[in-house]
Design a protein around this motif. Structure first.
Motif, PDB file in Angstrom:
ATOM      1  N   SER A  32      46.992  -7.998  21.082  1.00 29.67           N
ATOM      2  CA  SER A  32      45.899  -8.726  21.293  1.00 29.67           C
ATOM      3  C   SER A  32      45.259  -9.018  20.055  1.00 29.67           C
ATOM      4  O   SER A  32      44.674 -10.173  19.748  1.00 29.67           O
ATOM      5  CB  SER A  32      44.670  -8.078  22.309  1.00 29.67           C
TER       6      SER A  32
ATOM      7  N   ARG B  29      47.338 -11.356  17.899  1.00 31.64           N
ATOM      8  CA  ARG B  29      47.203 -12.677  18.384  1.00 31.64           C
ATOM      9  C   ARG B  29      45.864 -13.463  18.066  1.00 31.64           C
ATOM     10  O   ARG B  29      46.066 -14.723  17.610  1.00 31.64           O
ATOM     11  CB  ARG B  29      47.294 -12.657  20.006  1.00 31.64           C
ATOM     12  N   ARG B  30      44.570 -12.810  17.872  1.00 29.55           N
ATOM     13  CA  ARG B  30      43.541 -13.371  17.431  1.00 29.55           C
ATOM     14  C   ARG B  30      43.386 -13.753  16.233  1.00 29.55           C
ATOM     15  O   ARG B  30      42.866 -14.850  15.501  1.00 29.55           O
ATOM     16  CB  ARG B  30      42.389 -12.276  17.984  1.00 29.55           C
TER      17      ARG B  30
ATOM     18  N   THR C  18      49.055  -3.019  23.910  1.00 27.70           N
ATOM     19  CA  THR C  18      48.365  -4.290  24.360  1.00 27.70           C
ATOM     20  C   THR C  18      47.335  -4.321  23.190  1.00 27.70           C
ATOM     21  O   THR C  18      46.966  -5.539  23.025  1.00 27.70           O
ATOM     22  CB  THR C  18      47.753  -3.652  25.746  1.00 27.70           C
ATOM     23  N   LEU C  19      46.560  -3.604  22.753  1.00 29.30           N
ATOM     24  CA  LEU C  19      45.300  -3.661  21.936  1.00 29.30           C
ATOM     25  C   LEU C  19      45.942  -4.171  20.645  1.00 29.30           C
ATOM     26  O   LEU C  19      45.588  -5.283  20.134  1.00 29.30           O
ATOM     27  CB  LEU C  19      44.626  -2.702  21.989  1.00 29.30           C
TER      28      LEU C  19
END
Length: 418
Positions: free
Chosen positions: A240, A243-244, A236-237
Motif C-alpha cells: 500500500s 503504491r502511494r 499489505t502495508l
C-alpha cells in the motif's frame, strides 16, 4: 415375516455368521493340538472319525486358545478390528491397543475363547447341516425318480407321509442353523464391548493422547497465526505504501518491494517448518524457528519498511537467552508489532523495549492509541496467543490502553517451565 427373515439372513446376520466362521477357522489348530492329546490318552488312532473324541479335542483346545490370547497382547486389537468390521460394534466402544494389564489380558482371553468356542460349533453345524437339509428337501424327488435303487430308507421312514414332511424338515433344519448363528452372533456382539472395551487405563491413555494432540494443534495454530499473520499484515502495508509513492519516490518503492520479497521468502520457510510438523508427526521442519538472537534485526527492518517508525531499546544480550525463551520472545515481539501495524491507525510510531528486571525478561510494545484494536470476525487471536505463550513459560501478559497509548507488557521468567 420380513423382519424375521432379515434377523436370520440380513446383512448384519450374514456378517456375524462370517465372524463365527472365522472363529471356527482359528479354532482348527487348537483342535489339532487337542487331538494329539486326546488320541494317546483315549488309546485311539482314529480321533478324526469319532465325533465324541472330536468334541473332546475341541474342549481340550479351548484352554490353549485362552493361554494364547493372554500371552500375545496383539490379540485384542486384532479381535477388535474383526468385531468392528463384522459385528457392527462402534469403534468408540472397543479398545484398539494391545492389552497391557492382566485384567485386560484376562478379558481378551475370555473373548477369544468365546469367539473360538461359538465359532467352532457354528462352523461345524454350517458344514454338516446344509448337506443334510438338502438331502431331506430332495428326498421325495429321489425316491420318485429311482425308488430303492437310489435311496434305501430305513423302516420308520418308509412311509408316504414321512416323505411328504421331509422337505419341511429340511427347511426347518436350515432355519434352525440360521437361528443358532444369529443368536450366537448377537450374544458375541453384546459381550464384545464388555470384554474388548477400553479399561480405565485405556481411557486415560486415550485422554492423554488427545490432550497431547490438542497441545500440538494449538502450538501449530499459534505459529501459523504469528508468522503468516504478521507477514500478510506487513506485506499489505508495504504494498500500500509503495503504491502511494510509486511515481514520486522510486527508491522507497524499491525498498518496499525488497522488504516484501524478504518477508515472503522468510515466511515461506517458517510455513514449511510448521507444515513439516504436520507431515512428520513432531519432527522439525526444514527451516529453524526464528529467535530473538538471530532474527530481531530483520523483523525490525521489515516492520520499518512498512512506513512504521520503530524505536527499539534492547537492554539484554539476546545470545545469552535460553533457546526456548528466545524463540517465544521473538514471537511475542512479532505479534506486538503486527498489532501495531494493523491497529495504529494514522499513528506511524511504535516503541519497543526489551530488558531484564527481577529475574524476568520484560517486553513492552507501545503505540499511540488512535483506535482500539478491533475484534474482527474470525480473528482477534493474537493477544490470546501472546497470553498463552507467556503462561506456558510461567510468565504474565497484559495489554490495553494506558495514558493515550496502547501498551503490551509481557514478563517472562529467565528460569521457569519450558
Amino acid at each position: 415375516m420380513n423382519d424375521f427373515l432379515r434377523l436370520l439372513f440380513g446383512r448384519r446376520a450374514r456378517l456375524r455368521w462370517i465372524h463365527l466362521i472365522l472363529g471356527g477357522a482359528l479354532a482348527m489348530p487348537y483342535v489339532f493340538v487337542g487331538q494329539l492329546v486326546v488320541g494317546p490318552a483315549m488309546d485311539s488312532r482314529y480321533v478324526f472319525n469319532d465325533l465324541p473324541l472330536q468334541l473332546l479335542s475341541f474342549a481340550v483346545g479351548l484352554p490353549l486358545a485362552a493361554v494364547t490370547a493372554a500371552v500375545f497382547p496383539l490379540t485384542r486389537p486384532l479381535e477388535s478390528g474383526a468385531v468392528r468390521s463384522l459385528c457392527g460394534i462402534g469403534a468408540d466402544r472397543l479398545a484398539h491397543g494391545p492389552a497391557r494389564t492382566w485384567a485386560a489380558k484376562g478379558r481378551a482371553a475370555a473373548w477369544f475363547t468365546l469367539h473360538l468356542g461359538f465359532g467352532g460349533i457354528i462352523s461345524g453345524m454350517s458344514l454338516a447341516v446344509p448337506p443334510f437339509a438338502g438331502f431331506l428337501t430332495a428326498l421325495p424327488l429321489l425316491v420318485w425318480l429311482g425308488g430303492d435303487t437310489l435311496v434305501e430308507l430305513p423302516g420308520p421312514l418308509d412311509h408316504t407321509w414321512v416323505l411328504a414332511l421331509a422337505p419341511v424338515a429340511g427347511v426347518a433344519t436350515m432355519l434352525a442353523l440360521a437361528g443358532c448363528a444369529a443368536v450366537s452372533g448377537t450374544l458375541l456382539a453384546r459381550w464384545a464391548p464388555v470384554l474388548l472395551g477400553p479399561a480405565p487405563e485405556d481411557r486415560l491413555a486415550a485422554a492423554e493422547a488427545r490432550a497431547a494432540d490438542l497441545a500440538v494443534r494449538n502450538r501449530l495454530a499459534r505459529e501459523l497465526h504469528d508468522s503468516v499473520g504478521h507477514a500478510l499484515s506487513a506485506v499489505t502495508l508495504q504494498a500500500s505504501a509503495a503504491r502511494r509513492v510509486l511515481d514520486t519516490d522510486p527508491e522507497f518503492v524499491r525498498e518496499a518491494l525488497a522488504a516484501i520479497e524478504d518477508t515472503t521468502r522468510r515466511t515461506v520457510g517458517e510455513l514449511d517448518a510448521v507444515l513439516g510438523v504436520l507431515r512428520d508427526g513432531d519432527a522439525p521442519g526444514t527451516a529453524p524457528a526464528p529467535t530473538l538472537a538471530g532474527d530481531l534485526a530483520g523483523l525490525l527492518r521489515r516492520t520499518r519498511a512498512c512506513g512504521l517508525r520503530v524505536t527499539s531499546t534492547v537492554g539484554v544480550d539476546p545470545e545469552a537467552l535460553p533457546p526456548v525463551l528466545s524463540r517465544e520472545a521473538y514471537r511475542i515481539v512479532q505479534e506486538g508489532l503486527s498489532n501495531a501495524l494493523r491497529h495504529a491507525g494514522d499513528a506511524t510510531s511504535v516503541t519497543l523495549s526489551i530488558g531484564i528486571a527481577d529475574g524476568h525478561l520484560e517486553i513492552t510494545v507501545e503505540n499511540p492509541l488512535e483506535r482500539a484494536p478491533s475484534c474482527r470476525p474470525g480473528g482477534g487471536h493474537g493477544l490470546r496467543g501472546i497470553a498463552d505463550r507467556a503462561r506456558l513459560l510461567g510468565g504474565t501478559a497484559e495489554a490495553g490502553p494506558e495514558r493515550g497509548a496502547w501498551r503490551l507488557h509481557v514478563r517472562l521468567p529467565m528460569k521457569g517451565p519450558a
